[in-house]
Design an enzyme around this catalytic site. Sequence first.
Site, PDB file in Angstrom:
ATOM      1  N   HIS A 153     -62.097   1.224 -51.411  1.00  0.00           N
ATOM      2  CA  HIS A 153     -61.011   1.290 -50.543  1.00  0.00           C
ATOM      3  C   HIS A 153     -60.470  -0.146 -51.173  1.00  0.00           C
ATOM      4  O   HIS A 153     -59.163  -0.767 -49.992  1.00  0.00           O
ATOM      5  CB  HIS A 153     -60.963   1.239 -48.760  1.00  0.00           C
ATOM      6  CG  HIS A 153     -61.689   2.381 -48.326  1.00  0.00           C
ATOM      7  ND1 HIS A 153     -61.209   3.075 -47.612  1.00  0.00           N
ATOM      8  CD2 HIS A 153     -61.865   3.435 -48.498  1.00  0.00           C
ATOM      9  CE1 HIS A 153     -61.560   4.702 -47.792  1.00  0.00           C
ATOM     10  NE2 HIS A 153     -62.016   5.073 -48.506  1.00  0.00           N
TER      11      HIS A 153
ATOM     12  N   SER B  96     -57.926   5.132 -54.796  1.00  0.00           N
ATOM     13  CA  SER B  96     -58.398   6.040 -55.622  1.00  0.00           C
ATOM     14  C   SER B  96     -57.572   5.225 -57.261  1.00  0.00           C
ATOM     15  O   SER B  96     -56.984   5.486 -57.293  1.00  0.00           O
ATOM     16  CB  SER B  96     -58.322   7.090 -55.275  1.00  0.00           C
ATOM     17  OG  SER B  96     -59.415   7.390 -54.189  1.00  0.00           O
TER      18      SER B  96
ATOM     19  N   LYS C  25     -57.621  18.831 -48.549  1.00  0.00           N
ATOM     20  CA  LYS C  25     -58.366  19.214 -49.552  1.00  0.00           C
ATOM     21  C   LYS C  25     -59.363  19.367 -49.735  1.00  0.00           C
ATOM     22  O   LYS C  25     -60.104  20.281 -50.224  1.00  0.00           O
ATOM     23  CB  LYS C  25     -57.270  18.945 -50.125  1.00  0.00           C
ATOM     24  CG  LYS C  25     -57.625  19.218 -52.189  1.00  0.00           C
ATOM     25  CD  LYS C  25     -56.732  17.956 -52.741  1.00  0.00           C
ATOM     26  CE  LYS C  25     -56.165  18.930 -54.762  1.00  0.00           C
ATOM     27  NZ  LYS C  25     -55.669  18.050 -55.187  1.00  0.00           N
ATOM     28  N   ASP C  26     -60.492  18.252 -49.509  1.00  0.00           N
ATOM     29  CA  ASP C  26     -61.672  18.123 -49.765  1.00  0.00           C
ATOM     30  C   ASP C  26     -62.252  19.108 -49.288  1.00  0.00           C
ATOM     31  O   ASP C  26     -63.633  20.009 -49.254  1.00  0.00           O
ATOM     32  CB  ASP C  26     -62.015  16.894 -49.125  1.00  0.00           C
ATOM     33  CG  ASP C  26     -61.916  15.971 -49.897  1.00  0.00           C
ATOM     34  OD1 ASP C  26     -61.360  16.057 -51.028  1.00  0.00           O
ATOM     35  OD2 ASP C  26     -62.001  14.739 -49.653  1.00  0.00           O
TER      36      ASP C  26
ATOM     37  N   GLU D 232     -87.455  18.613 -64.126  1.00  0.00           N
ATOM     38  CA  GLU D 232     -86.340  18.970 -63.758  1.00  0.00           C
ATOM     39  C   GLU D 232     -84.948  18.815 -64.389  1.00  0.00           C
ATOM     40  O   GLU D 232     -84.789  17.982 -64.969  1.00  0.00           O
ATOM     41  CB  GLU D 232     -85.822  18.695 -62.213  1.00  0.00           C
ATOM     42  CG  GLU D 232     -86.491  18.633 -61.109  1.00  0.00           C
ATOM     43  CD  GLU D 232     -86.660  20.574 -60.586  1.00  0.00           C
ATOM     44  OE1 GLU D 232     -87.209  21.262 -61.210  1.00  0.00           O
ATOM     45  OE2 GLU D 232     -85.597  20.228 -59.280  1.00  0.00           O
TER      46      GLU D 232
END
Lengths: 250, 183, 408
Positions: free
Chosen positions: C213, C217, C241-242, C285
């Site tokens: 922040h 972004s 959107k998320d 894994e």
Amino acid sequence: MRRLISAALLLLAFGTAAEAAESTKPPAQHWSFSGMFGTFDRAAQQRGFQVYKEVCAACHAVNLLSYRHLRGIGYQEDDVKAIAAQAKVMDGPNDAGEMFERAGRPSDKFARPFPNENAARSANNGAYPVDLSLVVKARVGGANYIYALLTGYGTAPADVKIADGMSYNAYFPGRQIAMPPPLNADGVTYQDATKATIEQQARDVTTFLAWAAEPELEARKQMGLKVLLFLIVLTGILYAAKRKVWAGIH
Amino acid sequence: MAEAATATKGHAEGETRRDFIYLAAMGMSAVGAAAVAWPFISFMNPSADVLALSTTEVDLKPVLEGMAITVTWRGKPVFVRRRTKAEVDTAAAVKLTDLPDPETDAARVKKPEWLVLVGVCTHLGCVPLGQKTADPRGDYGGWFCPCHGSHYDTSGRIRKGPAPNNLAVPPYAFLDDTTIRIG
Amino acid sequence: MAAPAFNNALVRWIDHRLPVFSFMHHELHEYPTPKNLSYWWNFGSLAGIVLVLMILTGVFLAMHYTPHTAFAFESVERIMRDVNYGWLVRYMHMNGGSAFFIIIYIHIFRGLYYGSYKAPRELLWILGVVILLLMMATAFMGYVLPWGQMSFWGATVITNLFSAIPLIGDSVVTWLWGGFSVDNPTLNRFFALHYLLPFAIVGAVVLHLVALHRFGSSNPLGIDVKGPQDSIPFHPYYTAKDAFGLGIFLILFAGVVFFAPNLFGEPDNYIPANPLVTPPHIVPEWYFLPYYAILRAIPDKLLGVIAMFGSILVLFIVPWLDTARVRSAKFRPTFRKFFWVLVVDCFVLGYVGANPPEGWFVIVGQVATFYYFFHFLILLPVLGLIERPLPLPQSISAPVLKPAEGKA
């Protein structure tokens, strides 16, 4: 030093280089419980339980199952009580400080054929009959493998040398297995008059063991269908909402 | 920042005439979240193996008159007392009006000689004293809870102190004359 | 910045004393975000949601789990069989781990492609690598808890890596184990740490967000926000959107959890741990396979371990290894090609890691390992100096260039 390092590296590579144990890939079978809508065939499960009880249970335990779990393959409470009561369960200590045997109850775990691994090995020429509770989940190939193994006994080809006390089985890693062919045609008598061929018994007991490994399978798939349906609708709406929010942005 | 402020204002105005689609999206998300909560709540409830272990059988043969034993049922103590004639009579003679939680003695036993109780004080869950002969039994000859001073009589009924209710009677049945199954 | 006016009196009362609402308003509502973020920017918030899911399911599982070698396997199976919805919570946790890594790997490669690590976001990137390391430690210890065969032998092999440390290696391993083999003390401490580390991850995520922040972004064009016309508030645009991206994720996740819950698992882990028998073919894994391939590619124990850890540590210095002045690979045609080579290289490493180190797997593993380090240590610095980037657009709002300029 160099040798030490390479030995350590070998250890690190932890045996992945182990012998490529040759075995035939088990052919795919059709199972009622595969696929998104799959459910267990109750009749096959109960026949499979009979095969387990009359054949496998002589050597193999199913430690993770309790008698009460049999409600899950369609037995009623009284049936479960009757089945449990046939078993002898070690309980105690009583007030005199001694262990005692009593008839099984639904809350008891399935009686095991041997008290411990050493006893099991000594009764089976040193081989350990594995616990079958999770065997379908614990083997590559799952139910197909178990079915193939149970039906895969035969005469060894001329070039395969079978050790004493071992049997030839094309599907077992190394093709030699300590377990003698367990199933015989008509080795069990089904109550529902199904013909007890080796294939039929293998199929039934595999169905039973698949349930033993994944007793939640039916509930899981049923819930999954509802959840997916809900999520697809929700995501559609979320997409519409996103489009609406973004309508003014270029 | 000016741009952001207008956008905020625009959004606030939008909220007053909320679209069906926003409401549907928020509503369905809320329903989904609530549905997810249920498995987690249920997860903490007793599991199938715990529920299956909910009966205990007790052999009464070794219990002599005036003696009591404590057995475990669902992880809690259960008091089994073989009452004397005098204790039974005292319990039966009590007037219901004297009781904070009125209940006749006859309603609390299957056979007057045998009193079976969940040995957990109804105040805040301590185990009352009175099982051993050396224990204090309170003012009414039954049980006495040392935590906050509740007195129970020979029928396990609350007589004095902060506990609101009588000691609970668990579900039990006589399998034969000398065996009971609790649960 | 003035506190926004809230309509609700209670909210106003609280906010005056504890400005949480102003904070949320500022960080979500006003927070200006580039308007051109693609769906590749969904994975950050998605990872945060999966972290919450993992902590939630994990805390609940811990209520029924017993960290003791004699009971661990059975307690997990009890969860699967007897605990209400235990199978659901356990399968969500088990597959949530894989989902978390898939999301994080996409998130990392997004950063690598668009140069998100470049100034002034170096610390943001480094915190991300710290999160990755914490995740790997957490996932590794979590995999030990069911106490199956893979749990036990995975724990044995990975802890044995530390025996490569000269002089004190063996003492370190004994210390890690709390004994002379992986046993009950090991299981107990792994459980304690597996419970603790996710909260350390939460802390690192908070710092990651604070750093994010600070400058906001990055974006697909890799150019800075020039003014208000380039940005939109995070809410409602990116929340919407998320949320849609989350829906897509949940559909895929539910598909796995309900219909193929053991897709990422190993059958051998349904066999209880046996310290006397190693399974013939043991693999970590899936999310550790590339590192495992790097470990095995180098025929020396210490160097192999160094290379394996180095493959992650190298990410820390990526902001300084990359000398390009342009962020986004969109304007770096040559780099873009090599980026995809790196992606393929990582898949190759994973494939090699899943197979026994025999025959041509050894050679391929070594070549892929070489390329991995070549990409970061040689290619990034050199390419940045010699590659001529395409011309950048003026601003986010005016990304379309005239054809003539575009060809230059």
